[in-house]
Design a protein around this motif. Structure first.
Motif, PDB file in Angstrom:
ATOM      1  N   LYS A 172       3.292   5.934  -2.820  1.00 50.22           N
ATOM      2  CA  LYS A 172       4.527   6.624  -3.190  1.00 50.22           C
ATOM      3  C   LYS A 172       4.692   6.725  -4.709  1.00 50.22           C
ATOM      4  CE  LYS A 172       9.484   5.910  -3.030  1.00 50.22           C
ATOM      5  NZ  LYS A 172      10.494   4.904  -2.777  1.00 50.22           N
ATOM      6  N   GLU A 173       4.406   5.658  -5.419  1.00 48.39           N
ATOM      7  CA  GLU A 173       4.681   5.607  -6.857  1.00 48.39           C
ATOM      8  C   GLU A 173       3.580   6.243  -7.705  1.00 48.39           C
ATOM      9  OE1 GLU A 173       7.498   4.817  -8.098  1.00 48.39           O
ATOM     10  OE2 GLU A 173       8.351   4.085  -6.231  1.00 48.39           O
TER      11      GLU A 173
ATOM     12  N   LYS B 263       0.823  -1.208   0.000  1.00 51.87           N
ATOM     13  CA  LYS B 263       0.000   0.000   0.000  1.00 51.87           C
ATOM     14  C   LYS B 263       0.857   1.259   0.000  1.00 51.87           C
ATOM     15  CE  LYS B 263      -3.293  -0.032   3.089  1.00 51.87           C
ATOM     16  NZ  LYS B 263      -4.110  -0.341   4.273  1.00 51.87           N
ATOM     17  N   GLN B 264       1.931   1.263   0.798  1.00 57.11           N
ATOM     18  CA  GLN B 264       2.822   2.412   0.838  1.00 57.11           C
ATOM     19  C   GLN B 264       3.505   2.627  -0.515  1.00 57.11           C
ATOM     20  OE1 GLN B 264       3.089   4.684   3.200  1.00 57.11           O
ATOM     21  NE2 GLN B 264       1.481   3.574   4.291  1.00 57.11           N
ATOM     22  N   CYS B 265       3.865   1.538  -1.172  1.00 53.72           N
ATOM     23  CA  CYS B 265       4.479   1.645  -2.498  1.00 53.72           C
ATOM     24  C   CYS B 265       3.485   2.223  -3.489  1.00 53.72           C
ATOM     25  CB  CYS B 265       4.971   0.278  -2.964  1.00 53.72           C
ATOM     26  SG  CYS B 265       5.830   0.320  -4.545  1.00 53.72           S
ATOM     27  N   TYR B 266       2.226   1.800  -3.427  1.00 53.65           N
ATOM     28  CA  TYR B 266       1.201   2.351  -4.323  1.00 53.65           C
ATOM     29  C   TYR B 266       1.056   3.854  -4.116  1.00 53.65           C
ATOM     30  CZ  TYR B 266      -0.785  -2.077  -6.008  1.00 53.65           C
ATOM     31  OH  TYR B 266      -0.998  -3.274  -6.629  1.00 53.65           O
TER      32      TYR B 266
ATOM     33  N   ASN C 267       6.540  -0.192 -10.827  1.00 55.88           N
ATOM     34  CA  ASN C 267       7.507  -0.053  -9.740  1.00 55.88           C
ATOM     35  C   ASN C 267       7.171  -0.877  -8.494  1.00 55.88           C
ATOM     36  OD1 ASN C 267       8.749   1.738 -11.455  1.00 55.88           O
ATOM     37  ND2 ASN C 267       7.929   3.545 -10.454  1.00 55.88           N
ATOM     38  N   CYS C 268       5.946  -1.319  -8.347  1.00 53.24           N
ATOM     39  CA  CYS C 268       5.558  -2.080  -7.148  1.00 53.24           C
ATOM     40  C   CYS C 268       5.324  -3.556  -7.449  1.00 53.24           C
ATOM     41  CB  CYS C 268       4.307  -1.479  -6.518  1.00 53.24           C
ATOM     42  SG  CYS C 268       4.513   0.221  -6.008  1.00 53.24           S
ATOM     43  N   ARG C 269       5.723  -3.989  -8.609  1.00 53.14           N
ATOM     44  CA  ARG C 269       5.469  -5.369  -9.027  1.00 53.14           C
ATOM     45  C   ARG C 269       6.078  -6.386  -8.058  1.00 53.14           C
ATOM     46  NH1 ARG C 269       5.323  -7.115 -15.056  1.00 53.14           N
ATOM     47  NH2 ARG C 269       4.298  -5.123 -14.914  1.00 53.14           N
TER      48      ARG C 269
ATOM     49  N   GLN D 280       6.780  -6.050  -4.774  1.00 52.70           N
ATOM     50  CA  GLN D 280       6.037  -6.093  -3.515  1.00 52.70           C
ATOM     51  C   GLN D 280       4.714  -6.829  -3.683  1.00 52.70           C
ATOM     52  OE1 GLN D 280       7.485  -3.139  -4.374  1.00 52.70           O
ATOM     53  NE2 GLN D 280       8.706  -2.530  -2.629  1.00 52.70           N
TER      54      GLN D 280
ATOM     55  N   ASN E 173       2.704   5.159 -11.580  1.00 54.98           N
ATOM     56  CA  ASN E 173       3.707   4.178 -12.011  1.00 54.98           C
ATOM     57  C   ASN E 173       3.727   2.928 -11.119  1.00 54.98           C
ATOM     58  OD1 ASN E 173       4.584   5.852 -14.079  1.00 54.98           O
ATOM     59  ND2 ASN E 173       5.965   6.948 -12.695  1.00 54.98           N
ATOM     60  N   HIS E 174       2.711   2.770 -10.283  1.00 57.18           N
ATOM     61  CA  HIS E 174       2.743   1.661  -9.337  1.00 57.18           C
ATOM     62  C   HIS E 174       2.710   0.294 -10.008  1.00 57.18           C
ATOM     63  CE1 HIS E 174      -1.616   1.936 -10.013  1.00 57.18           C
ATOM     64  NE2 HIS E 174      -1.647   0.661  -9.661  1.00 57.18           N
TER      65      HIS E 174
END
Length: 106
Positions: free
Chosen positions: A59-60, A54-57, A67-69, A71, A63-64
Motif C-alpha cells: 500500500k505505501e 506485507k499489505q502495508c508495504y 509508514n510501516c515502521r 507493523q 514510503n514503507h
C-alpha cells in the motif's frame, strides 16, 4: 448434542510436577499439549502480523520505511521465542536434567 470443536488444553494440569515430570505420564502429555498449543498460537499471530506488514508495504510503496515502521516492529517482536523447532525444547531440557541426575547418582 452439537459438537463445539476440540477440547483445547490451555494450562498444564495441577497434577503435573515439573520436578518429576515422568511421575504422571498423563499430566506430562497434557502439559506438553498445553505448551504446544500456546506456541502454535504465537506462530499464527506472527503469520497474521507478517501478512499485515506485507499489505502495508504494498500500500505505501516507496514510503514503507516510514509508514510501516509500527507493523514491522510488532512483527519482529512477535518472532521472539517463536518457532516450531522450539516446541520440544522445554521437555527435552526436563528429560536431560532427569537423565543427568540419574547418571550422576550411579
Amino acid at each position: 448434542m452439537v459438537w463445539k470443536g476440540p477440547d483445547i488444553i490451555q494450562e498444564a494440569p495441577d497434577s503435573f510436577n515439573p520436578e518429576d515430570p515422568y511421575a504422571d505420564p498423563v499430566a506430562l502429555h497434557e502439559a506438553r499439549e498445553a505448551s504446544v498449543w500456546r506456541k502454535e498460537v504465537r506462530i499464527e499471530k506472527a503469520k497474521i502480523l507478517r501478512e499485515r506488514m506485507k499489505q502495508c508495504y504494498i500500500k505505501e510503496g516507496v514510503n514503507h520505511l516510514q509508514n510501516c515502521r509500527e507493523q514491522v516492529q510488532r512483527y519482529l517482536d512477535s518472532l521472539q521465542d517463536t518457532g516450531v523447532q522450539r516446541q520440544n525444547a522445554d521437555f527435552y531440557q526436563l528429560w536431560r536434567v532427569k537423565h543427568d541426575k540419574e547418571a550422576n547418582a550411579k
